[in-house]
Design a protein around this motif. Structure first.
Motif, mmCIF file in Angstrom:
data_model
loop_
_atom_site.group_PDB
_atom_site.id
_atom_site.type_symbol
_atom_site.label_atom_id
_atom_site.label_comp_id
_atom_site.label_asym_id
_atom_site.label_seq_id
_atom_site.Cartn_x
_atom_site.Cartn_y
_atom_site.Cartn_z
ATOM 1 N N LEU A 149 0.835 -1.206 0.000
ATOM 2 C CA LEU A 149 0.000 0.000 0.000
ATOM 3 C C LEU A 149 0.870 1.257 0.000
ATOM 4 O O LEU A 149 1.985 1.260 0.523
ATOM 5 C CB LEU A 149 -0.909 0.035 1.228
ATOM 6 N N LYS A 150 0.328 2.341 -0.573
ATOM 7 C CA LYS A 150 0.994 3.646 -0.508
ATOM 8 C C LYS A 150 0.723 4.239 0.861
ATOM 9 O O LYS A 150 -0.200 3.821 1.566
ATOM 10 C CB LYS A 150 0.466 4.552 -1.615
ATOM 11 N N TYR A 151 1.525 5.255 1.227
ATOM 12 C CA TYR A 151 1.367 5.875 2.547
ATOM 13 C C TYR A 151 -0.060 6.388 2.758
ATOM 14 O O TYR A 151 -0.642 6.233 3.830
ATOM 15 C CB TYR A 151 2.357 7.026 2.740
ATOM 16 N N GLU A 152 -0.637 6.987 1.707
ATOM 17 C CA GLU A 152 -1.997 7.534 1.826
ATOM 18 C C GLU A 152 -3.008 6.420 2.074
ATOM 19 O O GLU A 152 -3.931 6.566 2.887
ATOM 20 C CB GLU A 152 -2.390 8.310 0.554
ATOM 21 N N GLU A 153 -2.828 5.286 1.384
ATOM 22 C CA GLU A 153 -3.748 4.157 1.551
ATOM 23 C C GLU A 153 -3.614 3.550 2.959
ATOM 24 O O GLU A 153 -4.616 3.218 3.598
ATOM 25 C CB GLU A 153 -3.469 3.075 0.494
ATOM 26 N N ALA A 154 -2.370 3.429 3.425
ATOM 27 C CA ALA A 154 -2.136 2.903 4.776
ATOM 28 C C ALA A 154 -2.711 3.857 5.823
ATOM 29 O O ALA A 154 -3.295 3.432 6.821
ATOM 30 C CB ALA A 154 -0.641 2.695 5.015
ATOM 31 N N ALA A 155 -2.557 5.179 5.560
ATOM 32 C CA ALA A 155 -3.092 6.191 6.488
ATOM 33 C C ALA A 155 -4.608 6.043 6.584
ATOM 34 O O ALA A 155 -5.187 6.102 7.681
ATOM 35 C CB ALA A 155 -2.707 7.584 6.018
ATOM 36 N N ALA A 156 -5.297 5.875 5.444
ATOM 37 C CA ALA A 156 -6.747 5.708 5.439
ATOM 38 C C ALA A 156 -7.148 4.430 6.175
ATOM 39 O O ALA A 156 -8.115 4.417 6.940
ATOM 40 C CB ALA A 156 -7.261 5.675 3.998
ATOM 41 N N GLU A 157 -6.392 3.364 5.964
ATOM 42 C CA GLU A 157 -6.659 2.067 6.613
ATOM 43 C C GLU A 157 -6.515 2.172 8.137
ATOM 44 O O GLU A 157 -7.303 1.592 8.884
ATOM 45 C CB GLU A 157 -5.684 1.013 6.058
ATOM 46 N N MET A 158 -5.508 2.930 8.584
ATOM 47 C CA MET A 158 -5.208 3.006 10.015
ATOM 48 C C MET A 158 -5.859 4.214 10.699
ATOM 49 O O MET A 158 -5.760 4.376 11.905
ATOM 50 C CB MET A 158 -3.680 3.069 10.233
ATOM 51 N N ASN A 159 -6.479 5.065 9.873
ATOM 52 C CA ASN A 159 -7.130 6.263 10.409
ATOM 53 C C ASN A 159 -6.117 7.239 11.041
ATOM 54 O O ASN A 159 -6.368 7.799 12.105
ATOM 55 C CB ASN A 159 -8.204 5.885 11.435
ATOM 56 N N ILE A 160 -4.981 7.398 10.371
ATOM 57 C CA ILE A 160 -3.957 8.354 10.807
ATOM 58 C C ILE A 160 -3.492 9.144 9.594
ATOM 59 O O ILE A 160 -3.841 8.812 8.460
ATOM 60 C CB ILE A 160 -2.752 7.650 11.494
ATOM 61 N N SER A 161 -2.671 10.161 9.777
ATOM 62 C CA SER A 161 -2.229 10.988 8.645
ATOM 63 C C SER A 161 -1.101 10.295 7.878
ATOM 64 O O SER A 161 -0.340 9.510 8.454
ATOM 65 C CB SER A 161 -1.746 12.355 9.152
ATOM 66 N N PRO A 162 -0.965 10.609 6.572
ATOM 67 C CA PRO A 162 0.129 10.048 5.782
ATOM 68 C C PRO A 162 1.507 10.401 6.368
ATOM 69 O O PRO A 162 2.434 9.591 6.293
ATOM 70 C CB PRO A 162 -0.057 10.681 4.405
ATOM 71 N N LEU A 163 1.626 11.582 6.969
ATOM 72 C CA LEU A 163 2.891 11.994 7.580
ATOM 73 C C LEU A 163 3.245 11.076 8.767
ATOM 74 O O LEU A 163 4.398 10.705 8.956
ATOM 75 C CB LEU A 163 2.815 13.459 8.030
#
Length: 196
Positions: A149-163
């Motif tokens: 997954l890309k950082y943005e996709e992982a962020a959405a999955e985990m409910n956290i920011s891409p940063l």
């Protein structure tokens, strides 16, 4: 009136075809050194040259009726000798090629086996390192590196920011490098770094 050398040769060959050992001995003594020298020059081996001498004269001894067709003995002997030398060289080249292929195949499969074992050990060690990561770093690593997954996709999955995902990933990689370096030798560490 003198007898010509060709007539003498023809007479010797006739006698050899009738199994006259004295005539054979005369021919052998006269041409042995020439055949040996010729063989040695081609094969670069005294032992092989001796074998070729024996095979060449054995062929003459076994020819019987065909000897009557030989008009010039020395070139005929040299031709037999040359052909036998070429056979030896071809067999040697074939054996060397076969040995090279077997050795190359063994080395390649041997190296592949070593690499597979090393890779499996490395993967096991890496997996142990991942299991030791803090929960968030472990989850980010699994999502981004193992699931792709890309950082943005992982962020959405985990409910956290891409940063935050990026920060967790950097910390996870740093921890894994330290873990791997303390648990492997240099060669394995280089392979691990490629995996990371």
């Amino acid at each position: 009136m003198s007898v010509s050398p060709l007539h003498l040769e023809a007479e010797l060959l006739r006698r050899i075809s009738e199994r006259d050992q004295a005539a054979f001995r005369l021919v052998y003594d006269k041409y042995r050194k020439r055949i040996y020298t010729f063989s040695l020059r081609l094969l670069k081996s005294a032992e092989l040259a001796e074998e070729i001498v024996q095979e060449t004269f054995l062929k003459i001894w076994l020819m019987e009726d065909e000897l009557n067709k030989v008009s010039h003995l020395e070139p005929y002997l040299v031709t037999i000798c040359r052909n036998k030398c070429l056979d030896v060289l071809r067999q040697t080249a074939k054996a060397l090629k076969s040995n090279h292929i077997r050795t190359q195949n063994w080395s390649e499969s041997h190296n592949e086996t070593e690499e597979l074992i090393l890779l499996q050990d490395t993967n096991d060690l890496l997996q142990a390192g991942i299991e030791r990561l803090p929960t968030q770093q472990k989850r980010v690593y699994q999502l981004c590196r193992q699931q792709g997954l890309k950082y943005e996709e992982a962020a959405a999955e985990m409910n956290i920011s891409p940063l935050t995902v990026k920060t967790h990933m950097q910390q996870a990689l740093r921890s894994l490098r330290v873990y791997m370096n303390t648990h492997t030798d240099l060669a394995v560490a280089l392979i691990i770094l490629k995996l990371l």
